[in-house]
Write a protein that holds these residues in place. Structure first.
Motif, PDB file in Angstrom:
ATOM      1  N   ASP A 160      37.019  58.887  -8.400  1.00 45.31           N
ATOM      2  CA  ASP A 160      38.237  58.262  -8.215  1.00 45.31           C
ATOM      3  C   ASP A 160      38.999  58.112  -9.710  1.00 45.31           C
ATOM      4  N   TYR A 209      44.616  54.123 -21.437  1.00 44.16           N
ATOM      5  CA  TYR A 209      43.797  53.784 -20.141  1.00 44.16           C
ATOM      6  C   TYR A 209      44.768  53.103 -18.955  1.00 44.16           C
ATOM      7  N   GLN A 261      46.029  50.796 -16.364  1.00 46.76           N
ATOM      8  CA  GLN A 261      45.327  49.428 -15.654  1.00 46.76           C
ATOM      9  C   GLN A 261      45.485  49.760 -14.120  1.00 46.76           C
ATOM     10  N   SER A 262      44.506  48.967 -13.370  1.00 43.90           N
ATOM     11  CA  SER A 262      44.110  49.101 -12.080  1.00 43.90           C
ATOM     12  C   SER A 262      43.882  50.553 -11.496  1.00 43.90           C
ATOM     13  N   SER A 263      43.373  51.386 -12.314  1.00 44.95           N
ATOM     14  CA  SER A 263      43.025  52.607 -11.888  1.00 44.95           C
ATOM     15  C   SER A 263      41.894  53.063 -12.915  1.00 44.95           C
ATOM     16  N   ARG A 264      41.254  54.263 -12.654  1.00 41.72           N
ATOM     17  CA  ARG A 264      40.080  54.899 -13.435  1.00 41.72           C
ATOM     18  C   ARG A 264      40.891  56.008 -14.053  1.00 41.72           C
TER      19      ARG A 264
END
Length: 156
Positions: free
Chosen positions: A8, A42, A44-47
């Motif tokens: 994901d 990076y 946020q709230s994800s990979r």
């Protein structure tokens, strides 16, 4: 250009970074290897991770037809400056270099150097990325800092 990190998460290479990488394809018979570092964020709230910028080869780097060694201090100065200017949102994500081959693959020397980078880099992420720019293809490998495993990523 996107590569699958895991089930994901994506590594996304921005158009700006991709444009720089493509400038250093070794299409001429005398073109020397080039390289630098990957910088990005990076999400946020994800990979997901985005490579926003890459450094160009610098004056003190060693560039030969089949060899590249970056001057750590010169590239680190850029990493540090961008980290500070971005209030810690622009991160070191890994390394890139070119190869004079159509579909690039890492040499044993590359793997050895990548493992050194993985072992000695101080950062929050467990993953570092390594790009090789070939004459026709750009490929990416991911290194895991806890296992020292390096594997080729899948383009998506």
């Amino acid at each position: 250009m996107n590569f699958r990190i895991d089930s994901d998460g994506l590594l996304k290479i921005s158009e700006k970074a991709l444009s720089v990488l493509q400038q250093y394809r070794q299409v001429g018979s005398r073109d020397k290897e080039a390289g630098g570092v990957l910088l990005g964020r990076y999400i946020q709230s994800s990979r997901d991770i985005v490579v926003d910028l890459v450094t160009h080869p610098m004056k003190h780097d060693i560039r030969k037809r089949y060899f590249f060694k970056k001057c750590r201090e010169d590239h680190q100065n850029i990493v540090q400056t961008l980290w500070e200017e971005s209030d810690g949102t622009c991160n070191y994500l890994g390394e890139w270099h070119s190869h004079p081959e159509t579909f690039p693959s890492p040499s044993s020397h590359d793997i050895k150097e990548w493992k050194k980078v993985i072992e000695h880099t101080i950062c929050d992420s467990d993953k570092l990325f390594f790009i090789i720019v070939g004459t026709k293809s750009i490929d990416v490998w991911v290194g895991c800092r806890t296992s020292l495993e390096i594997k080729k990523m899948i383009r998506c």
